[in-house]
Write a protein that holds these residues in place. Structure first.
Motif, PDB file in Angstrom:
ATOM      1  N   LEU A  34       0.832  -1.212   0.000  1.00 38.38           N
ATOM      2  CA  LEU A  34       0.000   0.000   0.000  1.00 38.38           C
ATOM      3  C   LEU A  34       0.863   1.256   0.000  1.00 38.38           C
TER       4      LEU A  34
ATOM      5  N   ASN B  53      -1.671  -4.647  -4.746  1.00 40.48           N
ATOM      6  CA  ASN B  53      -1.801  -4.791  -3.307  1.00 40.48           C
ATOM      7  C   ASN B  53      -1.981  -6.253  -2.920  1.00 40.48           C
TER       8      ASN B  53
ATOM      9  N   ARG C 140      -3.539   5.374   2.354  1.00 38.33           N
ATOM     10  CA  ARG C 140      -3.353   3.926   2.264  1.00 38.33           C
ATOM     11  C   ARG C 140      -4.496   3.137   2.907  1.00 38.33           C
TER      12      ARG C 140
ATOM     13  N   VAL D 149      -4.637  -0.930  -7.838  1.00 36.68           N
ATOM     14  CA  VAL D 149      -5.035  -0.992  -6.424  1.00 36.68           C
ATOM     15  C   VAL D 149      -5.248  -2.440  -5.983  1.00 36.68           C
TER      16      VAL D 149
ATOM     17  N   CYS E 294       0.978   4.001  -3.059  1.00 40.01           N
ATOM     18  CA  CYS E 294       0.854   5.450  -2.818  1.00 40.01           C
ATOM     19  C   CYS E 294       2.034   6.187  -3.437  1.00 40.01           C
TER      20      CYS E 294
ATOM     21  N   TRP F 266     -10.828  -0.377   0.103  1.00 41.10           N
ATOM     22  CA  TRP F 266     -11.409  -0.630  -1.228  1.00 41.10           C
ATOM     23  C   TRP F 266     -10.984  -1.999  -1.749  1.00 41.10           C
ATOM     24  N   SER F 267      -9.694  -2.293  -1.628  1.00 42.87           N
ATOM     25  CA  SER F 267      -9.172  -3.556  -2.141  1.00 42.87           C
ATOM     26  C   SER F 267      -9.825  -4.741  -1.430  1.00 42.87           C
TER      27      SER F 267
ATOM     28  N   VAL G 195     -13.103   3.900  -6.236  1.00 44.02           N
ATOM     29  CA  VAL G 195     -11.748   3.950  -6.811  1.00 44.02           C
ATOM     30  C   VAL G 195     -11.753   4.779  -8.099  1.00 44.02           C
TER      31      VAL G 195
ATOM     32  N   ILE H 186      -7.291   2.880   0.468  1.00 43.56           N
ATOM     33  CA  ILE H 186      -6.961   1.932  -0.604  1.00 43.56           C
ATOM     34  C   ILE H 186      -7.087   0.496  -0.093  1.00 43.56           C
TER      35      ILE H 186
END
Length: 395
Positions: free
Chosen positions: A142, A238, A156, A234, A146, A162-163, A188, A159
């Protein structure tokens, strides 16, 4: 001998990971297997066949029915087809050549010291008993994402959320429904749009600025293409590194003699990174669709049949790997296909992932030689990502 074959039962993956016994039986007995499902699909389990499917996009399409296992209504497919993951050449080739500008060996090599600093920072902050996933394995990629996007490190956690919601749509710890995963994707897109607008106004030396500027032929990613690329970064940037790191740590706990080897010689972190990707196979499967009648492994596959390749099986194929059931951090050669079987969709970020894993395990071995596991690992309920949600350790 009769074996019950179910390679996609989510609960089985949550309980014990990929069904290696079933996969071994299929490799030896029925390597291109007609698997029950709605629709039924061909399960491709041998290394050479997985590579063949991967390298022949003209026969096995990512575009017709997308690359993910689950079926989608046509209106959803139309949007998803704009993502590189779900494209075939020549459109995929055009898009990939534009995106490659952000992933040159020079760009990735320039990140080495930064990644080392991130690992040191994470290990400086961690102490005593921690969850290896949330405090080390997840933040590392992450932070790097970024950095690549030129996004503030404070983003982060967004993110990460979301992931998790997109990949964990079948796991009640992460998402209540597939709709929640779709909502995360829309967030996203909005985030990517905002980043692109900021860089158009104020260009910087980062991947976003590179990707929104025309290449030498004057070509550029349009707004939807850019948003979908950020979505792919993303998730792919990740999930794979995070789960290779946590799965690799678990493998080292389960094979303590290999951890001792790494502690004695941290330079083994380079081959260890490849062996971890082979052993864990963070991406378990991808789907393709036959574009015409074709024979594979002696089986007649019809046009529009669903074809699913299993990397976790191919990476333990005894015809390619000596003692494939042995976890050996010094394994060489190691022609694993944990980053895909070659062809159009070979992982764009493979050098970055290996760099992150090498540095992380080198630093862990140097700084915490007595690192140990203190509780059960909890696995992700997913047949797509071979993931670990929790791994309690003491530093």
């Amino acid at each position: 001998m009769s074996v019950r074959i179910d390679l996609v039962d989510q609960d089985q993956y949550a309980d014990s990971g990929p069904p290696h016994e079933q996969l071994r039986w299929l490799r030896e007995t029925d390597p291109v297997h007609r698997h029950d499902g709605d629709p039924p699909f061909w399960a491709v389990t041998r290394f050479d066949d997985v590579v063949h499917v991967s390298r022949h996009s003209e026969l096995f399409s990512s575009h017709r029915r997308l690359a993910l296992f689950n079926e989608m209504p046509e209106e959803q497919r139309a949007l998803q087809r704009m993502m590189m993951l779900n494209q075939d050449p020549p459109e995929h080739t055009r898009r990939r050549s534009l995106v490659n500008r952000g992933f040159t060996p020079r760009t990735i090599g320039a990140l080495e010291q930064h990644i080392r600093d991130i690992c040191d920072d994470l290990l400086d902050k961690a102490s005593g008993e921690i969850d290896f996933v949330t405090e080390i394995a997840a933040p590392l990629p992450l932070y790097v994402i970024c950095e690549l996007l030129g996004a503030p490190v404070t983003d982060r956690d967004k993110i990460f959320g979301w992931s998790n919601r997109m990949i964990g749509a079948e796991d009640p710890d992460y998402a209540d429904s597939p709709e929640e995963g779709q909502a995360a994707a829309m967030e996203v897109y909005a985030y990517a749009n905002e980043l692109a607008a900021q860089r158009r106004a104020n260009p910087r030396d980062d991947i976003v600025t590179k990707l929104i500027q025309p290449d030498e032929k004057g070509e550029t990613l349009d707004e939807n293409e850019f948003d979908l690329f950020v979505l792919l970064l993303v998730v792919a940037g990740n999930e794979t590194t995070r789960n290779a790191a946590s799965g690799g740590m678990l493998a080292l706990f389960e094979h303590p003699e290999q951890w001792e080897r790494l502690v004695a010689d941290p330079a083994l972190a380079a081959p260890a990174a490849d062996e971890i990707v082979r052993w864990v196979s963070p991406v378990n499967l991808f789907r393709r669709t036959a574009t015409q009648d074709v024979t594979l492994g002696g089986k007649q596959i019809r046009e529009d049949d669903k074809v699913v390749v299993f990397y976790s099986s191919a990476n333990r194929d005894a015809s390619v790997f000596t003692d494939p059931e042995v976890f050996d951090i010094g394994r060489t050669p190691n022609p694993h296909i944990g980053f895909g079987g070659g062809g159009a969709h070979f992982c764009l970020g493979n050098h970055l992932a290996k760099l992150e894993l090498r540095i992380l395990f080198e630093q862990l071995a140097r700084r915490y030689p007595r690192l140990r596991q203190t509780g059960e690992a909890r696995r992700l309920r997913s047949n797509f990502i071979n993931g670990i949600k929790e791994l309690p350790v003491v530093l």
